[in-house]
Design a protein around this motif. Structure first.
Motif, PDB file in Angstrom:
ATOM      1  N   VAL A  25       0.825  -1.208   0.000  1.00 24.95           N
ATOM      2  CA  VAL A  25       0.000   0.000   0.000  1.00 24.95           C
ATOM      3  C   VAL A  25       0.862   1.263   0.000  1.00 24.95           C
ATOM      4  O   VAL A  25       1.896   1.325   0.667  1.00 24.95           O
ATOM      5  N   SER A  26       0.418   2.241  -0.774  1.00 28.11           N
ATOM      6  CA  SER A  26       1.041   3.570  -0.768  1.00 28.11           C
ATOM      7  C   SER A  26       0.446   4.422   0.347  1.00 28.11           C
ATOM      8  O   SER A  26      -0.532   4.033   0.999  1.00 28.11           O
ATOM      9  N   ALA A  27       1.025   5.597   0.541  1.00 26.84           N
ATOM     10  CA  ALA A  27       0.442   6.567   1.459  1.00 26.84           C
ATOM     11  C   ALA A  27      -0.869   7.095   0.884  1.00 26.84           C
ATOM     12  O   ALA A  27      -1.081   7.078  -0.333  1.00 26.84           O
ATOM     13  N   MET A  28      -1.758   7.547   1.747  1.00 31.24           N
ATOM     14  CA  MET A  28      -3.017   8.135   1.296  1.00 31.24           C
ATOM     15  C   MET A  28      -2.724   9.324   0.385  1.00 31.24           C
ATOM     16  O   MET A  28      -1.749  10.055   0.594  1.00 31.24           O
ATOM     17  N   SER A  29      -3.543   9.496  -0.621  1.00 23.55           N
ATOM     18  CA  SER A  29      -3.343  10.545  -1.623  1.00 23.55           C
ATOM     19  C   SER A  29      -3.100  11.905  -0.972  1.00 23.55           C
ATOM     20  O   SER A  29      -3.877  12.346  -0.118  1.00 23.55           O
ATOM     21  N   GLY A  30      -2.015  12.555  -1.370  1.00 18.64           N
ATOM     22  CA  GLY A  30      -1.681  13.884  -0.851  1.00 18.64           C
ATOM     23  C   GLY A  30      -0.840  13.864   0.409  1.00 18.64           C
ATOM     24  O   GLY A  30      -0.247  14.893   0.779  1.00 18.64           O
ATOM     25  N   ASN A  31      -0.741  12.701   1.075  1.00 18.31           N
ATOM     26  CA  ASN A  31      -0.050  12.638   2.360  1.00 18.31           C
ATOM     27  C   ASN A  31       1.447  12.868   2.217  1.00 18.31           C
ATOM     28  O   ASN A  31       2.066  13.594   3.011  1.00 18.31           O
ATOM     29  N   THR A  32       2.060  12.245   1.187  1.00 13.98           N
ATOM     30  CA  THR A  32       3.507  12.399   1.005  1.00 13.98           C
ATOM     31  C   THR A  32       3.870  13.852   0.705  1.00 13.98           C
ATOM     32  O   THR A  32       4.833  14.394   1.256  1.00 13.98           O
ATOM     33  N   MET A  52      12.890   9.517   6.918  1.00 13.64           N
ATOM     34  CA  MET A  52      12.238   9.151   8.164  1.00 13.64           C
ATOM     35  C   MET A  52      10.842   9.764   8.236  1.00 13.64           C
ATOM     36  O   MET A  52       9.876   9.111   8.664  1.00 13.64           O
ATOM     37  N   LEU A  53      10.736  11.011   7.784  1.00 11.55           N
ATOM     38  CA  LEU A  53       9.462  11.732   7.834  1.00 11.55           C
ATOM     39  C   LEU A  53       8.433  11.148   6.863  1.00 11.55           C
ATOM     40  O   LEU A  53       7.327  10.773   7.260  1.00 11.55           O
ATOM     41  N   VAL A  54       8.800  11.068   5.577  1.00  9.38           N
ATOM     42  CA  VAL A  54       7.788  10.702   4.576  1.00  9.38           C
ATOM     43  C   VAL A  54       7.399   9.228   4.650  1.00  9.38           C
ATOM     44  O   VAL A  54       6.297   8.854   4.209  1.00  9.38           O
ATOM     45  N   SER A  55       8.257   8.388   5.214  1.00 10.13           N
ATOM     46  CA  SER A  55       7.921   6.959   5.314  1.00 10.13           C
ATOM     47  C   SER A  55       6.750   6.702   6.249  1.00 10.13           C
ATOM     48  O   SER A  55       6.132   5.630   6.204  1.00 10.13           O
ATOM     49  N   THR A  56       6.424   7.678   7.089  1.00 12.88           N
ATOM     50  CA  THR A  56       5.308   7.489   8.018  1.00 12.88           C
ATOM     51  C   THR A  56       3.964   7.430   7.290  1.00 12.88           C
ATOM     52  O   THR A  56       3.009   6.865   7.809  1.00 12.88           O
ATOM     53  N   GLY A  57       3.900   7.989   6.083  1.00 13.80           N
ATOM     54  CA  GLY A  57       2.637   7.983   5.343  1.00 13.80           C
ATOM     55  C   GLY A  57       2.131   6.589   5.059  1.00 13.80           C
ATOM     56  O   GLY A  57       0.945   6.278   5.226  1.00 13.80           O
ATOM     57  N   GLU A  58       3.053   5.702   4.645  1.00 16.26           N
ATOM     58  CA  GLU A  58       2.664   4.323   4.334  1.00 16.26           C
ATOM     59  C   GLU A  58       2.265   3.547   5.592  1.00 16.26           C
ATOM     60  O   GLU A  58       1.403   2.659   5.537  1.00 16.26           O
ATOM     61  N   GLN A  59       2.878   3.880   6.718  1.00 14.94           N
ATOM     62  CA  GLN A  59       2.533   3.170   7.947  1.00 14.94           C
ATOM     63  C   GLN A  59       1.098   3.489   8.384  1.00 14.94           C
ATOM     64  O   GLN A  59       0.409   2.626   8.939  1.00 14.94           O
ATOM     65  N   ILE A  60       0.662   4.685   8.111  1.00 14.25           N
ATOM     66  CA  ILE A  60      -0.735   5.022   8.388  1.00 14.25           C
ATOM     67  C   ILE A  60      -1.654   4.170   7.521  1.00 14.25           C
ATOM     68  O   ILE A  60      -2.632   3.579   7.996  1.00 14.25           O
ATOM     69  N   GLY A  88       4.613   0.076   1.258  1.00 13.58           N
ATOM     70  CA  GLY A  88       5.399   0.278   0.054  1.00 13.58           C
ATOM     71  C   GLY A  88       6.343   1.458   0.214  1.00 13.58           C
ATOM     72  O   GLY A  88       6.362   2.134   1.243  1.00 13.58           O
ATOM     73  N   PHE A  89       7.219   1.667  -0.808  1.00 10.94           N
ATOM     74  CA  PHE A  89       7.990   2.900  -0.919  1.00 10.94           C
ATOM     75  C   PHE A  89       9.188   2.988   0.020  1.00 10.94           C
ATOM     76  O   PHE A  89      10.051   3.840  -0.130  1.00 10.94           O
ATOM     77  N   GLN A  90       9.278   2.094   1.012  1.00  7.68           N
ATOM     78  CA  GLN A  90      10.309   2.251   2.029  1.00  7.68           C
ATOM     79  C   GLN A  90      11.156   0.999   2.194  1.00  7.68           C
ATOM     80  O   GLN A  90      10.778  -0.100   1.781  1.00  7.68           O
ATOM     81  N   GLY A  91      12.340   1.181   2.800  1.00  9.57           N
ATOM     82  CA  GLY A  91      13.237   0.076   3.090  1.00  9.57           C
ATOM     83  C   GLY A  91      14.130   0.433   4.260  1.00  9.57           C
ATOM     84  O   GLY A  91      13.947   1.467   4.916  1.00  9.57           O
TER      85      GLY A  91
END
Length: 402
Positions: A40-47, A68-76, A135-138
């Protein structure tokens, strides 16, 4: 029973109702007997929101901290989807990249996946869970959070599918398949039932926003059957495969455009061995990818080297070019942000004469001047003025596809 990896983009999980809709789709796939892994990606507009927060503090925030900051979007997103699945009776568990061991390079904001430890995913599947992965993170070797660049959730999904040897990877987006051009530019663009990896890779790398080009590379390398379809429309979408019967019958399968690149021209370059190697080695050292390259030599023995890079790399490229100009004794470095790259792509071009001539003729007929040209067996790309890119797509689509 098949193992299916599904990926849902930001618009697909843009709000709570859409997340509930995704949960129903995932459950339906599980209910017919499949094991399911969801990326799953972050919710639209969140990143974008998170990036803007960082840039409100400083125009050039530290890249590690931005990851560190933007990776939180996918966790939501993964937590909300797992909650929604459990609520409708579908046993689900969410994992971030560290929890499932998605190992990457340390190239913050554009890391590359090195390995995926599938042990925890397989164990959860055996226990009857639907596995929901960010998604998007590692994570790099020092356990720093990294991100894969915009569109990186596609790459995560295909990489996970390859590591698990999944039967198929379905990419759900806000479009219902792969088209011959962006339907917003060419309303009558053709949707394909099937297209080759080679064509999709070229289209993705040249501006088609259906899939991230690195995800197509993974699918092609590991021969992962890939399907693009809509979260919001019920149809079979587009299947992307290595080859299919009659694939060369259509000379041109797609027209793509990019307007997010900048042309850099180094003027008055000494024409001697090693100069070009020095320039592009310096760019590589700073993790700056170069797209099109053209070199010309004048009567005065000096040359001009022009190339394009992503606009997001421009600030770093300027710093590199300042040093390079002094080292090689170039007279000037020029930057042009008003460019568009329009590309004609098709497997059938391998065995068809005159495609390049037809491209150039059509653009000339419509008063569109070509500033740079790049070709391969299955593509022709031209650099033109940015404001003419949409028109170029339209006239070339009309000429080759209809």
């Amino acid at each position: 029973m098949a193992l299916i990896v599904q990926k849902f983009g930001g618009t697909s999980v843009g709000d709570i109702e859409r997340i509930k809709n995704v949960a129903k789709k995932v459950k339906a796939t599980r209910d017919v007997g499949n094991d399911v892994v969801v990326v799953v990606s972050a919710m639209s507009g969140n990143t974008d929101y998170l990036i803007n927060l960082g840039k409100q503090i400083t125009p050039n925030p530290d890249k590690r901290e931005m990851d560190m900051l933007v990776s939180t979007g996918e966790q939501i997103s993964i937590a909300l989807l797992a909650i929604a699945l459990n609520d409708i009776g579908a046993k689900a568990i969410s994992f971030n990249a560290m929890q499932v061991g998605i190992k990457t390079t340390s190239d913050y904001t554009k890391a590359k996946i090195l390995d995926i430890n599938t042990e925890r995913i397989r164990k959860a599947l055996q226990e009857g869970y639907i596995v929901v992965i960010a998604g998007f993170q590692g994570v790099d070797e020092k356990f720093n959070i990294t991100t894969l660049g915009r569109g990186g959730s596609d790459t995560t999904a295909v990489a996970v599918a390859a590591a698990l040897k999944a039967d198929r990877c379905d990419i759900y987006t806000d479009v219902d398949g792969v088209y011959s051009a962006d339907p917003r530019i060419v309303p009558h663009a053709k949707k394909y039932d099937v297209i080759t990896f080679d064509e999709m890779l070229e289209l993705a790398s040249l501006g088609a926003k259906v899939l991230h080009d690195r995800s197509v590379m993974f699918a092609m390398k590991y021969n992962v059957p890939l399907r693009v379809l809509s979260t919001f429309v019920e149809n079979e979408g587009t299947l992307i495969v290595k080859e299919y019967k009659g694939m060369e019958n259509m000379v041109v399968s797609g027209i793509a455009k990019k307007t997010d690149e900048v042309r850099i021209s180094i003027v008055g370059v000494p024409d001697k061995p090693g100069i070009a190697a020095n320039i592009f080695q310096r760019l590589a050292e700073h993790k700056i990818n170069v797209n099109m390259i053209v070199q010309s030599v004048g009567h005065d023995g000096k040359s001009e080297i022009s190339f394009t890079v992503l606009a997001t790399d421009l600030a770093d490229a300027k710093n590199v070019m300042k040093t390079v100009q002094e080292e090689i004794g170039a007279s000037a470095v020029e930057y042009d942000e008003n460019i568009g790259i329009v590309s004609v792509v098709g497997i059938g071009m391998k065995t068809t004469f005159g495609v390049a001539a037809a491209v150039f003729e059509e653009l000339a007929k419509n008063g569109i001047n070509i500033e740079m040209i790049s070709t391969s067996e299955i593509k022709i790309s031209v650099v033109i003025k940015k404001e003419l890119a949409d028109e170029a797509v339209q006239v070339l689509h009309a000429r080759f596809i209809g």
